[in-house]
Design a protein around this motif. Structure first.
Motif, short mmCIF file in Angstrom:
data_model
loop_
_atom_site.label_atom_id
_atom_site.label_comp_id
_atom_site.label_asym_id
_atom_site.label_seq_id
_atom_site.Cartn_x
_atom_site.Cartn_y
_atom_site.Cartn_z
N LYS A 23 0.83 -1.20 0.00
CA LYS A 23 0.00 0.00 0.00
C LYS A 23 0.87 1.25 0.00
O LYS A 23 0.61 2.21 -0.73
CB LYS A 23 -0.90 -0.02 1.23
CG LYS A 23 -2.17 0.82 1.11
CD LYS A 23 -3.25 0.05 0.38
CE LYS A 23 -4.58 0.74 0.45
NZ LYS A 23 -5.63 0.02 -0.29
N LEU A 24 1.90 1.24 0.82
CA LEU A 24 2.82 2.38 0.89
C LEU A 24 3.52 2.59 -0.45
O LEU A 24 3.61 3.72 -0.95
CB LEU A 24 3.84 2.17 2.01
CG LEU A 24 4.93 3.24 2.15
CD1 LEU A 24 4.30 4.60 2.44
CD2 LEU A 24 5.93 2.84 3.25
N SER A 46 2.54 1.60 -3.38
CA SER A 46 1.54 2.04 -4.36
C SER A 46 1.28 3.53 -4.23
O SER A 46 1.17 4.25 -5.24
CB SER A 46 0.25 1.25 -4.16
OG SER A 46 -0.77 1.74 -4.99
N THR A 47 1.18 4.00 -2.99
CA THR A 47 0.93 5.43 -2.77
C THR A 47 2.08 6.28 -3.27
O THR A 47 1.89 7.31 -3.93
CB THR A 47 0.71 5.70 -1.27
OG1 THR A 47 -0.43 4.95 -0.82
CG2 THR A 47 0.45 7.17 -1.01
N LEU A 48 3.32 5.84 -3.00
CA LEU A 48 4.49 6.60 -3.43
C LEU A 48 4.61 6.63 -4.95
O LEU A 48 4.85 7.69 -5.55
CB LEU A 48 5.75 6.00 -2.80
CG LEU A 48 5.87 6.14 -1.28
CD1 LEU A 48 7.09 5.39 -0.77
CD2 LEU A 48 5.91 7.61 -0.86
N ARG A 95 -4.19 0.81 -6.66
CA ARG A 95 -4.22 1.20 -5.25
C ARG A 95 -4.71 0.07 -4.34
O ARG A 95 -4.41 0.07 -3.15
CB ARG A 95 -5.13 2.42 -5.06
CG ARG A 95 -4.86 3.57 -6.02
CD ARG A 95 -3.60 4.30 -5.68
NE ARG A 95 -3.31 5.37 -6.64
CZ ARG A 95 -2.61 6.46 -6.36
NH1 ARG A 95 -2.15 6.64 -5.13
NH2 ARG A 95 -2.37 7.36 -7.29
N GLU A 96 -5.49 -0.85 -4.88
CA GLU A 96 -6.10 -1.90 -4.07
C GLU A 96 -5.15 -3.10 -4.01
O GLU A 96 -5.26 -4.06 -4.79
CB GLU A 96 -7.45 -2.32 -4.64
CG GLU A 96 -8.52 -1.25 -4.52
CD GLU A 96 -8.33 -0.07 -5.47
OE1 GLU A 96 -7.73 -0.29 -6.56
OE2 GLU A 96 -8.74 1.05 -5.13
N GLY A 123 2.24 6.18 -6.99
CA GLY A 123 1.07 6.87 -7.53
C GLY A 123 1.17 8.38 -7.50
O GLY A 123 0.31 9.07 -8.08
N LEU A 124 2.20 8.90 -6.87
CA LEU A 124 2.39 10.35 -6.88
C LEU A 124 2.78 10.86 -8.26
O LEU A 124 2.55 12.03 -8.59
CB LEU A 124 3.48 10.74 -5.86
CG LEU A 124 3.14 10.51 -4.39
CD1 LEU A 124 4.37 10.78 -3.52
CD2 LEU A 124 1.96 11.37 -3.95
#
Length: 243
Positions: free
Chosen positions: A143-144, A146-148, A157-158, A150-151
């Motif tokens: 998740k982390l 993916s978030t990074l 995201r899932e 995704g910037l």
């Protein structure tokens, strides 16, 4: 409108959640098997097919399953019950089967870009997603990451363990809908139930601990009074958005 579209519309409109089935009318259990063959054709995530379907026909077992479903009429009057479940613990063998199929399809062309992408997906990405993560640590790290990532670019995201469970149950539900429509085409009715004691039901049917039940579907010929009320749906304009 094409004739096939009109026929499908008629089938969908005729499908109802039937809560009471007729014990006196004939019922063809092979219709269930034919409809389950259609369930197998449902779209599913990554073609992993991490599902299984339990058909309950024997009278005594069927009544025990009905008890696990809190003796709902749709369960205790059903001529057959089908339990749809997901099997996340079988991910490795499914991934290997898919990879083997790709090797067969690309025999002699294993270095083809499409083949290489597919091998990478089933031999690296799928294990990264499905490997045991009971504590949720791997999922939190995914998740982390993916978030990074995704910037700067679109990113899936899932990726947590919970997200994966949701994904598998979506696939199982698509299979169940194929089955339900198949049964309606056979001239029978169904009722999809989410009210059940999952622990007792899994024990009763001898399911693996990791298996999770998606729903129980009662099947049979519609009895008089089996539909409890007129169908009600909210206005399409409130949920259909065109962009």
């Amino acid at each position: 409108m094409a004739p096939s579209a009109a026929a499908f519309q008629a089938l969908v409109h005729s499908r109802r959640s039937v809560r009471k089935f007729d014990a006196q009318l004939p019922f063809d259990h092979q219709a269930v098997q034919r409809s389950l063959q259609l369930a197998l054709l449902a779209p599913n995530s990554s073609n992993m097919q991490l599902w299984e379907f339990h058909c309950v026909i024997q009278d005594d077992l069927r009544q025990q399953v009905a008890q696990c479903c809190f003796n709902q009429n749709a369960a205790k009057t059903a001529r057959e019950l089908v339990v749809f479940a997901v099997t996340p613990h079988k991910w490795r063998e499914r991934a290997e089967l898919n990879a083997a199929q790709i090797r067969q399809n690309f025999s002699g062309r294993e270095t083809h870009p499409s083949a290489k992408r597919a091998f990478k997906y089933y031999e690296r990405m799928i294990p990264a997603l499905y490997q045991n993560d009971r504590m949720g640590v791997r999922g939190a790290l995914r998740k982390l990451l993916s978030t990074l990532l995704g910037l700067k670019k679109p990113m899936m995201r899932e990726v947590s363990r919970t997200d994966l469970r949701v994904c598998l149950h979506k696939s199982s539900s698509l299979a169940a809908m194929n089955f339900i429509n198949g049964m309606r085409a056979e001239g029978y009715d169904t009722c999809a139930m989410e009210g059940y004691d999952s622990k007792r039901l899994k024990q009763l049917l001898g399911m693996d601990r990791e298996t999770e039940i998606t729903m129980v579907v009662g099947c049979g010929p519609r009895a008089e009074g089996g539909i409890y009320s007129e169908r009600h749906r909210i206005d399409a304009e409130t949920v259909i958005h065109t962009h």
